[in-house]
Design a protein around this motif. Structure first.
Motif, PDB file in Angstrom:
ATOM      1  N   ARG A 146     -44.306 -34.745  45.697  1.00 35.83           N
ATOM      2  CA  ARG A 146     -43.380 -35.580  46.466  1.00 35.83           C
ATOM      3  C   ARG A 146     -42.441 -34.728  47.307  1.00 35.83           C
ATOM      4  O   ARG A 146     -42.180 -35.023  48.480  1.00 35.83           O
ATOM      5  CB  ARG A 146     -42.583 -36.483  45.521  1.00 35.83           C
ATOM      6  N   ALA A 147     -41.933 -33.646  46.725  1.00 29.99           N
ATOM      7  CA  ALA A 147     -41.014 -32.776  47.452  1.00 29.99           C
ATOM      8  C   ALA A 147     -41.721 -32.103  48.630  1.00 29.99           C
ATOM      9  O   ALA A 147     -41.149 -31.967  49.720  1.00 29.99           O
ATOM     10  CB  ALA A 147     -40.434 -31.719  46.511  1.00 29.99           C
ATOM     11  N   LEU A 195     -42.232 -34.949  51.369  1.00 31.47           N
ATOM     12  CA  LEU A 195     -40.991 -35.408  51.993  1.00 31.47           C
ATOM     13  C   LEU A 195     -40.222 -34.270  52.640  1.00 31.47           C
ATOM     14  O   LEU A 195     -39.430 -34.496  53.557  1.00 31.47           O
ATOM     15  CB  LEU A 195     -40.125 -36.131  50.964  1.00 31.47           C
ATOM     16  N   GLU A 230     -34.442 -37.926  53.852  1.00 29.58           N
ATOM     17  CA  GLU A 230     -33.700 -36.802  53.284  1.00 29.58           C
ATOM     18  C   GLU A 230     -33.849 -36.853  51.770  1.00 29.58           C
ATOM     19  O   GLU A 230     -33.365 -37.772  51.118  1.00 29.58           O
ATOM     20  CB  GLU A 230     -32.225 -36.867  53.680  1.00 29.58           C
ATOM     21  N   LEU A 231     -34.546 -35.867  51.202  1.00 23.93           N
ATOM     22  CA  LEU A 231     -34.873 -35.875  49.780  1.00 23.93           C
ATOM     23  C   LEU A 231     -33.654 -35.537  48.930  1.00 23.93           C
ATOM     24  O   LEU A 231     -32.911 -34.607  49.227  1.00 23.93           O
ATOM     25  CB  LEU A 231     -35.984 -34.866  49.501  1.00 23.93           C
ATOM     26  N   ASP A 232     -33.464 -36.288  47.867  1.00 14.95           N
ATOM     27  CA  ASP A 232     -32.492 -35.947  46.819  1.00 14.95           C
ATOM     28  C   ASP A 232     -33.267 -35.155  45.775  1.00 14.95           C
ATOM     29  O   ASP A 232     -33.990 -35.726  44.955  1.00 14.95           O
ATOM     30  CB  ASP A 232     -31.902 -37.230  46.228  1.00 14.95           C
ATOM     31  N   GLU A 233     -33.127 -33.835  45.799  1.00 15.11           N
ATOM     32  CA  GLU A 233     -33.947 -32.978  44.948  1.00 15.11           C
ATOM     33  C   GLU A 233     -33.716 -33.237  43.468  1.00 15.11           C
ATOM     34  O   GLU A 233     -34.666 -33.219  42.674  1.00 15.11           O
ATOM     35  CB  GLU A 233     -33.671 -31.512  45.290  1.00 15.11           C
ATOM     36  N   ASN A 249     -35.355 -36.561  42.519  1.00 17.56           N
ATOM     37  CA  ASN A 249     -36.802 -36.407  42.534  1.00 17.56           C
ATOM     38  C   ASN A 249     -37.295 -35.666  41.298  1.00 17.56           C
ATOM     39  O   ASN A 249     -38.264 -36.063  40.653  1.00 17.56           O
ATOM     40  CB  ASN A 249     -37.236 -35.661  43.794  1.00 17.56           C
ATOM     41  N   ILE A 283     -35.417 -41.562  45.350  1.00 12.48           N
ATOM     42  CA  ILE A 283     -35.440 -40.105  45.392  1.00 12.48           C
ATOM     43  C   ILE A 283     -34.960 -39.573  46.744  1.00 12.48           C
ATOM     44  O   ILE A 283     -35.099 -38.387  47.031  1.00 12.48           O
ATOM     45  CB  ILE A 283     -36.841 -39.550  45.077  1.00 12.48           C
ATOM     46  N   SER A 284     -34.375 -40.443  47.563  1.00 16.42           N
ATOM     47  CA  SER A 284     -33.751 -40.024  48.813  1.00 16.42           C
ATOM     48  C   SER A 284     -32.241 -40.091  48.650  1.00 16.42           C
ATOM     49  O   SER A 284     -31.712 -40.801  47.783  1.00 16.42           O
ATOM     50  CB  SER A 284     -34.195 -40.913  49.968  1.00 16.42           C
ATOM     51  N   SER A 314     -29.749 -41.017  53.639  1.00 12.10           N
ATOM     52  CA  SER A 314     -31.062 -40.901  54.267  1.00 12.10           C
ATOM     53  C   SER A 314     -31.346 -42.117  55.133  1.00 12.10           C
ATOM     54  O   SER A 314     -31.183 -43.270  54.700  1.00 12.10           O
ATOM     55  CB  SER A 314     -32.146 -40.770  53.190  1.00 12.10           C
ATOM     56  N   ALA A 353     -36.679 -43.299  50.107  1.00 10.69           N
ATOM     57  CA  ALA A 353     -37.904 -42.921  49.409  1.00 10.69           C
ATOM     58  C   ALA A 353     -37.750 -43.285  47.939  1.00 10.69           C
ATOM     59  O   ALA A 353     -36.678 -43.079  47.355  1.00 10.69           O
ATOM     60  CB  ALA A 353     -38.191 -41.430  49.561  1.00 10.69           C
TER      61      ALA A 353
END
Length: 420
Positions: free
Chosen positions: A361-362, A365, A374-377, A380, A389-390, A394, A398
């Motif tokens: 996923r990382a 994205l 914009e990924l929230d690491e 995620n 997970i965004s 963002s 996501a």
């Protein structure tokens, strides 16, 4: 394939005491029969509550195995299971011996997963002799899947003659695609005589996940645009506009689109003729290679994504390449489907790999910034179950959304019966 909104325990209902509500409160026995396996689940359509699940494996092989799970406890039976008739005898015995009792549970119907409905079936149908005849004529469209589906239906009709039997098609959700999306640039006679076109698959999953994603966003389904990435041993991407499929990565067969466990995804259509010229390969050999020997298995030596990731972590260059190819193909299809939609509200990851691989996923994205994701690491990495997970800022959300194809099939069956 229209679906009732039945999330968060809401029943399938058209009003208090209506047939739809009554059907939604009773369980449906969902059957997914393959050539050598039979999965089943007894699920309440209105709430999604699973009363029992089961898997019967190695049908027709020397050592059959059946696992029946109730209240979190699995009951395993190992014996020869020569055919689907014997498999259904095992199924009924498992319910009788370990519960719940099917007489007391009183399922309202049996819902069958059918992989390919062709152009004939655009929605769920009650199974009768004419439907069965049509399904047999459609076998050439899915020779590896539909025969097992049909075998399960035939034995279920004999085993449960008094229960309505419903066929729910993987392809039906995609019947809403416009002609520009499903038409191949091939001779007219092929399209008209043999119904050659893009059909798409994993429709029950894409339907459920797109609807659930809209609910997680807090927006009306008819106003929500989602790209769903169903990533398992089989994988497909789907653009869903307002609850309707408008494009998808798989086409005539489940071979196209994304890289899968043993299937290659997109290929140059000149490859079969080329391999015939240079190696003498026959079409049956080519068909076998594409269905059973390609994908992750060909790239990294294993069709199990978890094993491929372990190999990648150990520095295996083939596994590293396999991961990169998978990600590249995903990014290509995600970008294309986002453009088809014109406006993207969310990306949803689902199925075994999509739900359980934060690395994948990382990687996907991380290359989707152009789309506004914009990924929230941290989210995620720790995602379990339904998870955004965004980041809050963002522009495009996501999510991880576990699929529930059995519930979707149960909902379809209950809705169809309520309207009859």
């Amino acid at each position: 394939m229209s679906m009732p909104d039945a999330q968060d325990g809401a029943p399938v209902t058209d009003g208090a005491g209506s047939p739809a509500e009554a059907a939604g409160q009773r369980p449906v026995l969902v059957i997914n029969a393959g050539s050598s396996s039979l999965k089943y689940q007894l699920v309440v359509a209105g709430s999604g509550t699973s009363l029992a699940t089961g898997l019967i494996e190695r049908i027709g092989l020397d050592e059959g195995r059946a696992t029946h799970t109730v209240d979190g406890q699995g009951h395993v039976l190992e014996q020869e299971i020569p055919d689907h008739t014997a498999a259904f005898e095992v199924l009924t015995a498992q319910f009788r011996d370990h519960g719940p009792d099917l007489q007391e549970a009183a399922p309202v119907a049996i819902g069958h997963r059918v992989v390919h409905g062709g152009a004939k079936f655009a929605s769920t149908v009650l199974i009768d002799d004419e439907v069965l005849k049509t399904l047999r004529r459609l076998v050439p469209l899915a020779p590896l899947h539909n025969p097992g589906n049909i075998a399960g239906i035939e034995v279920a009709l004999e085993t449960f003659p008094d229960l309505p039997q419903v066929a729910v098609f993987d392809t039906a959700f995609h019947q809403s695609m416009p002609p520009a999306a499903y038409t191949y640039a091939i001779p007219l006679s092929w399209r008209q005589t043999f119904n050659i076109r893009s059909y798409g698959f994993h429709g029950t999953s894409h339907s459920y996940v797109s609807r659930r994603t809209a609910e997680l966003l807090g927006t009306p389904l008819e106003e929500t645009n989602v790209v769903v990435l169903h990533l398992g041993n089989g994988a497909s991407a789907c653009a869903v506009e307002g609850g309707r499929s408008v494009d998808t990565s798989m086409g005539l067969s489940p071979l196209g689109g994304l890289v899968m466990g043993t299937r290659p995804g997109d290929l140059d259509p000149g490859l079969p003729a080329h391999m015939s010229r240079v190696s003498g390969m026959t079409l049956p050999e080519f068909d076998h290679a594409l269905n059973k020997e390609s994908g992750l298995k060909a790239l990294a030596g294993s069709s199990d994504f978890r094993e491929v990731m372990d190999l990648r972590d150990s520095g295996d260059p083939d596994a590293e390449l396999a991961f990169d190819v998978v990600v590249h193909r995903l990014v290509r299809h995600l970008g294309a489907l986002a453009l088809v939609l014109g406006r993207l509200d969310a990306v949803a990851f689902t199925a075994g790999i999509g739900e359980n691989s934060p690395e994948l996923r990382a990687a996907v994205l991380g290359r989707a910034g152009l789309l506004g994701v914009e990924l929230d690491e941290q989210a995620n990495a720790g995602a379990r179950g339904e998870t955004r997970i965004s980041t809050p800022d963002s522009a495009v959300a996501a999510f991880v959304v576990p699929t529930n194809e059995e519930w979707e099939i149960a909902l379809e069956a209950a809705r169809l019966l309520a309207n009859h």
